[in-house]
Scaffold this motif. Structure first.
Motif, PDB file in Angstrom:
ATOM      1  N   ASN A   2       0.852  -1.144   0.078  1.00  0.00           N
ATOM      2  CA  ASN A   2       0.071  -0.081   0.087  1.00  0.00           C
ATOM      3  C   ASN A   2       0.795   1.224  -0.154  1.00  0.00           C
ATOM      4  N   LEU A  27      -2.739   3.823  -2.658  1.00  0.00           N
ATOM      5  CA  LEU A  27      -3.849   4.103  -1.955  1.00  0.00           C
ATOM      6  C   LEU A  27      -4.182   5.643  -2.464  1.00  0.00           C
ATOM      7  N   ASP A  56      -3.520   9.707   3.827  1.00  0.00           N
ATOM      8  CA  ASP A  56      -3.769   8.502   4.267  1.00  0.00           C
ATOM      9  C   ASP A  56      -2.816   8.018   5.245  1.00  0.00           C
ATOM     10  N   LYS A  57      -3.206   7.464   6.363  1.00  0.00           N
ATOM     11  CA  LYS A  57      -1.998   7.380   7.574  1.00  0.00           C
ATOM     12  C   LYS A  57      -1.870   5.707   7.604  1.00  0.00           C
ATOM     13  N   ASN A  58      -2.473   4.993   6.726  1.00  0.00           N
ATOM     14  CA  ASN A  58      -2.060   3.480   6.882  1.00  0.00           C
ATOM     15  C   ASN A  58      -1.463   2.976   5.655  1.00  0.00           C
ATOM     16  N   ALA A  59      -0.544   3.624   4.986  1.00  0.00           N
ATOM     17  CA  ALA A  59       0.122   3.206   3.789  1.00  0.00           C
ATOM     18  C   ALA A  59       1.577   2.322   4.530  1.00  0.00           C
ATOM     19  N   ASP A  60       1.740   1.395   3.801  1.00  0.00           N
ATOM     20  CA  ASP A  60       3.176   0.911   4.081  1.00  0.00           C
ATOM     21  C   ASP A  60       4.457   1.755   3.586  1.00  0.00           C
ATOM     22  N   TYR A  62       5.390   5.613   2.015  1.00  0.00           N
ATOM     23  CA  TYR A  62       5.051   6.994   1.312  1.00  0.00           C
ATOM     24  C   TYR A  62       6.436   7.414   0.645  1.00  0.00           C
ATOM     25  N   VAL A  82       2.599   9.730  10.129  1.00  0.00           N
ATOM     26  CA  VAL A  82       2.969   8.196   9.820  1.00  0.00           C
ATOM     27  C   VAL A  82       3.408   7.564  11.061  1.00  0.00           C
ATOM     28  N   VAL A  83       2.744   6.485  11.320  1.00  0.00           N
ATOM     29  CA  VAL A  83       2.983   5.630  12.647  1.00  0.00           C
ATOM     30  C   VAL A  83       3.891   4.526  12.451  1.00  0.00           C
ATOM     31  N   LYS A  84       3.565   3.998  11.334  1.00  0.00           N
ATOM     32  CA  LYS A  84       4.619   2.542  11.040  1.00  0.00           C
ATOM     33  C   LYS A  84       5.090   2.614   9.540  1.00  0.00           C
ATOM     34  N   GLY A  85       4.629   3.476   8.725  1.00  0.00           N
ATOM     35  CA  GLY A  85       5.139   3.363   7.301  1.00  0.00           C
ATOM     36  C   GLY A  85       6.449   3.794   7.164  1.00  0.00           C
TER      37      GLY A  85
END
Length: 266
Positions: A2, A27, A56-60, A62, A82-85
């Motif tokens: 993603n 995404l 979007d905050k849920n991408a793998d 950026y 971004v938390v985990k991407g």
């Protein structure tokens, strides 16, 4: 994988099309110009936004593909969401450290090619130079790069800057010489297309000979009479100066004993 694409320019457009063809899931596209974001999003079939806060905050991963001087600011703003991407940029001359201290996982994916929005390219032969903050991140970026390119190479920031410099000399400078030639031809209303076979052969030669071995012309011989005549034909001092500098550089290289040039292919 993603992906959120941050940017909508020449490289962003061609990379996103290549990623889509490779089966990657884009995404969203972000661009500060809504019209540009919408235009690219329609091409690749995804959502778009012109508001950084709506990324979007849920991408793998950026992918920041914007002008060099905009990367740092965007990295700062995006990193807060971004938390985990993984954050990557696509620039040749910008250090990976632009992300340092902002996010945990970051890197670079630099495709070395000249891109235009409306001229789609085959990404498979394009070399992509990678760098990453850690091994896990490198594997993520490598998977993305290998999905679009057959030539994925590791290169740290210092090496990548030299690669980009060489690319500017080989591509942008060369293309400007085409433009200078075009202007000379326009003065006599001569079709530039007549020069395409010459340009093609010049490019083909360096696939089997080193650039030094492929060089020909009056500068190699240092034919002063021909060179002075050609300088006199030029109508502006800037181009005359370029001619003189290039002539001296070509002759000095042609007569040097430097033997570090690439060996010809069999």
């Amino acid at each position: 994988m993603n992906i959120v694409l941050i940017g909508s320019g020449n490289l962003a457009t061609q990379l996103s099309l290549a990623m889509k063809d490779a089966g990657q899931h884009i995404l969203q596209v972000y661009s500060r110009t809504e019209e540009h974001a919408c235009e690219l999003a329609e091409k690749i079939g995804c959502r778009y936004t012109a508001d950084v806060d709506e990324i979007d905050k849920n991408a793998d991963i950026y992918v920041i593909s914007v002008k060099d001087d905009a990367i740092s600011e965007l990295a700062e703003r995006v990193s807060k969401m971004v938390v985990k991407g993984v954050l990557v940029h696509t620039a040749g001359s910008i250090s990976m450290d632009v992300f340092k201290g902002k996010v945990q996982h970051y890197g670079v994916l630099y495709p070395m090619q000249t891109f235009s929005k409306n001229r789609q390219v085959d990404f498979r032969p394009i070399p992509c130079f990678l760098e990453a903050s850690d091994d896990v991140t490198l594997e993520t970026i490598r998977q993305l790069a290998e999905s679009v390119s057959d030539h994925v190479v590791l290169a740290d920031s210092a090496k990548r800057k030299k690669i980009h410099l060489a690319a500017v000399l080989a591509c942008n400078f060369t293309n400007h010489c085409y433009r200078l030639a075009e202007k000379v031809l326009q003065e006599e209303q001569i079709d530039f297309n007549l020069f395409l076979p010459l340009i093609d052969e010049t490019a083909k030669k360096v696939s089997v000979l080193s650039p030094k071995q492929a060089q020909t012309g009056p500068m190699v011989r240092y034919d002063v009479g021909v060179m002075n005549m050609q300088i006199d034909l030029l109508n502006d001092d800037r181009t005359k100066q370029i001619y003189r500098l290039m002539a001296d550089s070509i002759h000095e290289d042609a007569t040097s004993t430097d033997d570090t040039c690439r060996q010809p292919k069999a």
